[in-house]
Every structure is written in C-alpha cells, then in structure tokens.
Design a protein around this motif. Structure first.
Motif, PDB file in Angstrom:
ATOM      1  N   GLN A 173       1.261  -1.548  -0.111  1.00 47.78           N
ATOM      2  CA  GLN A 173      -0.250   0.166  -0.033  1.00 47.78           C
ATOM      3  C   GLN A 173       0.903   1.188  -0.137  1.00 47.78           C
ATOM      4  O   GLN A 173       0.922   2.092  -1.069  1.00 47.78           O
ATOM      5  N   GLN A 174       1.794   1.315   0.992  1.00 44.17           N
ATOM      6  CA  GLN A 174       2.648   2.898   1.380  1.00 44.17           C
ATOM      7  C   GLN A 174       3.771   2.573   0.333  1.00 44.17           C
ATOM      8  O   GLN A 174       3.625   3.713  -0.414  1.00 44.17           O
ATOM      9  N   ALA A 175       4.446   2.276  -0.730  1.00 48.76           N
ATOM     10  CA  ALA A 175       5.098   1.883  -1.392  1.00 48.76           C
ATOM     11  C   ALA A 175       4.359   2.510  -2.677  1.00 48.76           C
ATOM     12  O   ALA A 175       4.796   3.967  -3.771  1.00 48.76           O
ATOM     13  N   ALA A 176       2.797   2.243  -3.279  1.00 48.92           N
ATOM     14  CA  ALA A 176       2.412   2.745  -4.186  1.00 48.92           C
ATOM     15  C   ALA A 176       2.057   4.201  -3.545  1.00 48.92           C
ATOM     16  O   ALA A 176       2.655   5.263  -4.619  1.00 48.92           O
ATOM     17  N   THR A 177       1.719   4.752  -2.471  1.00 53.73           N
ATOM     18  CA  THR A 177       1.016   6.424  -1.954  1.00 53.73           C
ATOM     19  C   THR A 177       2.542   6.420  -1.865  1.00 53.73           C
ATOM     20  O   THR A 177       2.448   7.697  -2.741  1.00 53.73           O
ATOM     21  N   LEU A 178       4.189   6.316  -1.556  1.00 55.60           N
ATOM     22  CA  LEU A 178       5.129   6.791  -2.076  1.00 55.60           C
ATOM     23  C   LEU A 178       5.656   7.144  -2.892  1.00 55.60           C
ATOM     24  O   LEU A 178       6.326   8.202  -3.799  1.00 55.60           O
ATOM     25  N   GLY A 179       4.644   6.828  -4.129  1.00 53.38           N
ATOM     26  CA  GLY A 179       5.336   6.472  -5.815  1.00 53.38           C
ATOM     27  C   GLY A 179       6.917   5.718  -5.520  1.00 53.38           C
ATOM     28  O   GLY A 179       7.752   6.136  -7.176  1.00 53.38           O
ATOM     29  N   VAL A 180       6.826   4.878  -5.243  1.00 54.48           N
ATOM     30  CA  VAL A 180       8.423   4.482  -5.170  1.00 54.48           C
ATOM     31  C   VAL A 180       7.970   3.100  -5.911  1.00 54.48           C
ATOM     32  O   VAL A 180       6.963   2.560  -5.599  1.00 54.48           O
ATOM     33  N   LYS A 181       8.825   2.761  -6.411  1.00 51.63           N
ATOM     34  CA  LYS A 181       8.712   1.445  -7.104  1.00 51.63           C
ATOM     35  C   LYS A 181       8.915   0.115  -6.000  1.00 51.63           C
ATOM     36  O   LYS A 181      10.323  -0.551  -6.317  1.00 51.63           O
ATOM     37  N   GLY A 182       8.197  -0.495  -5.663  1.00 52.10           N
ATOM     38  CA  GLY A 182       7.697  -2.031  -4.795  1.00 52.10           C
ATOM     39  C   GLY A 182       8.301  -3.220  -5.388  1.00 52.10           C
ATOM     40  O   GLY A 182       6.936  -2.846  -6.649  1.00 52.10           O
ATOM     41  N   GLN A 183       8.873  -3.957  -5.372  1.00 52.86           N
ATOM     42  CA  GLN A 183       9.083  -5.189  -5.609  1.00 52.86           C
ATOM     43  C   GLN A 183       8.802  -6.213  -4.444  1.00 52.86           C
ATOM     44  O   GLN A 183       9.593  -5.737  -3.787  1.00 52.86           O
ATOM     45  N   THR A 184       8.313  -7.237  -4.042  1.00 50.23           N
ATOM     46  CA  THR A 184       8.068  -8.063  -3.284  1.00 50.23           C
ATOM     47  C   THR A 184       8.605  -9.692  -3.902  1.00 50.23           C
ATOM     48  O   THR A 184       8.655  -9.286  -5.217  1.00 50.23           O
ATOM     49  N   LEU A 185       9.796  -9.797  -2.415  1.00 50.98           N
ATOM     50  CA  LEU A 185      10.204 -11.483  -2.525  1.00 50.98           C
ATOM     51  C   LEU A 185       9.252 -12.667  -1.457  1.00 50.98           C
ATOM     52  O   LEU A 185      10.096 -11.935  -0.424  1.00 50.98           O
ATOM     53  N   ILE A 186       9.277 -13.145  -1.779  1.00 50.09           N
ATOM     54  CA  ILE A 186       8.971 -14.632  -0.749  1.00 50.09           C
ATOM     55  C   ILE A 186       9.758 -15.905  -1.233  1.00 50.09           C
ATOM     56  O   ILE A 186       9.720 -16.051  -1.637  1.00 50.09           O
TER      57      ILE A 186
END
Length: 343
Positions: A208-221
């Motif tokens: 949620q917050q990565a999108a709000t801050l305009g940060v390019k967010g990726q996730t790795l499980i």
C-alpha cells in the motif's frame, strides 16, 4: 547437612525461620508482599538451607494456584523469540511466577501437543506465539478460565488480544527512512506469510505505502534462497543506475540477504539493505546494517502484565499498549550518497 527436597516440609521451614506456617505459605504464594523484607529474607534462607521447594503441581490441584505461566513459541531459534522469552521469564520471575516454554518448530501438530501439556501442568496463564491456527483448543482453554494473550501473531476467530510490534508503523518508518536517503526502488523480502499475521500485515502495508509514496516496490517471498539469487542480482544491477534498497521483513531474512549480498558480491550501501529486528552482528558487518529494533522487553512485560491483570481481576486498572513502536538504528547500509541526478 541440608535436608533433601523430599524430606523438607513447610513446617520445618517455618520452624527454622522462626515464624508461622502461614507466613511461609504466603512467602511461596501470591501474598509475599504482605511479609516484611526481613521476614522474607529469613524464610528464603531457611528454605535454601533445607533445600525446600513448594510442590506447585499439588498446590495448583488444591486451588491455590501453580504459580506457573506457559509460553508457546513458534521458533525458538528466531532472534525475536529468544529476546521475548528472556523478557517474559524476567517479568514472570519478578512477580513470583515460573515459566514453562514449549517450542513448536512451526509445526501445528506439535503446537497442539504442547497446548495439552501446558494445560496438564495447571498453568495460570498462557502466552501464545502461534505456528498454526489452534482456535478450538485455545477457545476451550479460555472457557476454562485460563487467561491467554497472543504474542506477535493473530489467530482467526479467536477473541484474544495480540501484543507485539506496530507493524504498519514499522513499514512506514522504514519507507520514510529509505526515501529520505534517496532510494526510489525497494525490494521487500519476506518469509512465507502463511499463518503469520505479522508477516501478512507488513507485506500488505508495504504494498500500500510503496504505491502511495510513488516508490517502485517489488516483493520477494523466500523459499529456496538459491532460486531467488537471479532476482536479487538483477535488482542490484538496476540499482547501479537508479538507487535501490532491500528491506527485510525480519531477522532471519536480514541474515539470509546479508549472506546473499556477500556471495553475489553486491556492495552494501550502493544497494541499500535494511532489516526489521535488531541483531547483534548488524553493527559488525561493514558498513553496518540499518535496522528497526523491536522493543522486546516492553512487549514481554506487557504480555505478562496482561495475564497478571486478568488473574488479579484488574484488567482495566492498568491500560496496556498492545502495539509497540520500533526504534530506528541507522547505519552505513542505508547512508550511501547517491548522485543527485538519479534521485
């Protein structure tokens, strides 16, 4: 010569301490504070000389309270678990309670067996760091009058308080710090969030917050660490032209990522590295790893206080903080000076 444990009696302790049987019983029960400090010292010395220990199980069966608290831990090897077990034991001891700790190794079947064991030991309260979702067993325990508190992880359909980190705040603090340091691409790495509500909350908040801050967010499980090496290597390569950082969901992940950085030859700093959970070795790795330290002592003491308030019938007397703020520990892994043209 000290008398063996099987022969020493409460009456003998009273006689040696020069006091009454009632006073000795109070000393080993919940009314110790009613005795003067000098009398407490005399009784303690007499009990030590005779090798006397109260039969907690027998007292529990008689309705006098076992003075035992039970604690169920999902993974005793986890640094967070080590810290909170230590904190809970200290807090319990300060109030005259002993602690029984059971490790489930993240095995729901072991968890159920340990819950049956702790119930058999007549524990007066339970602190649960769940591996699975043992709703039925815990509901039955609560109906029997034994208070319990959940530590770090929620359990669906169970009306019980969770004491732990403010996970949303932790993610917010991490992202705020990384953005202030000039990182614009962030890879969030987590163990599987299945059955671990804290991991679920952190992952959801990051998205949620990565999108709000305009940060390019990726996730790795993480599952097989070696299989994810290409993802990390590609992310680090991109970080050369655009500042990127890896945010680790907990201490286990921070250790795994640090090892992977070293094996792949990725420079820490140009590619940022930050972890939730403070680990002793984080300040020893050049250039030092930035962390969000959990206030494990505060969390532990709050869990014990909650149980004792329930046992004493004073649940509303001392308002507790169920969600605790982390402490930011800034080190060199997130203080690399990026070229302004890339920020």
């Amino acid at each position: 010569m000290p008398v063996t444990l099987s022969r020493a009696t409460l009456i003998e302790v009273a006689k040696l301490a020069g006091t009454s049987k009632t006073s000795v019983s109070r000393f080993f029960g919940p009314e110790r504070e009613r005795l003067t400090p000098k009398l407490q010292t005399r009784i303690a010395e007499a009990a030590d000389t005779l090798g006397y220990q109260p039969n907690l199980m027998a007292r529990g069966l008689k309705g006098g309270g076992s003075r035992l608290l039970g604690m169920l831990v999902a993974d005793i090897r986890n640094p967070f678990s080590v810290a909170v077990v230590h904190g809970v034991e200290q807090a319990a001891r300060a109030h005259g309670y002993s602690l029984i700790v059971c490790n489930t190794d993240n095995d729901p079947e072991q968890e159920q067996q340990h819950l049956r064991l702790l119930t058999a030991y007549q524990v007066e309260g339970l602190i649960i760091n769940a591996a699975g979702q043992p709703e039925a067993q815990l509901q039955a325990i609560m109906r029997s009058g034994v208070p319990l508190v959940l530590l770090d992880r929620d359990i669906r359909q169970l009306d019980a308080n969770v004491i732990g980190l403010d996970n949303a705040l932790a993610i917010d603090m991490a992202l705020e710090h990384l953005v202030q340091q000039g990182y614009r691409s962030i890879l969030y790495v987590s163990e599987s969030p299945a059955y671990a509500s804290a991991r679920q909350e952190r992952l959801q908040r990051f998205t949620q917050q990565a999108a709000t801050l305009g940060v390019k967010g990726q996730t790795l499980i993480l599952s097989n660490l070696a299989a994810h090496a290409p993802t990390l290597k590609a992310f680090a390569k991109h970080s050369v032209s655009g500042p990127g950082a890896v945010l680790c969901a907990n201490g286990n992940v921070t250790l795994a990522m640090t090892r992977r950085f070293q094996k792949l030859g990725i420079a820490i700093g140009p590619t940022g590295l930050m972890g939730i959970d403070e680990l002793e070795w984080c300040e020893l790795i050049t250039p030092g790893i930035t962390t969000l330290a959990q206030p494990t002592d505060d969390i532990s003491h709050a869990a014990v206080s909650y149980l004792l308030n329930q046992l004493n019938g004073s649940a509303q007397a001392s308002p507790l903080s169920y969600r605790h703020a982390p402490r930011l520990q800034v080190r060199g892994s997130t203080t690399f000076k990026h070229d302004p043209k890339h920020v």
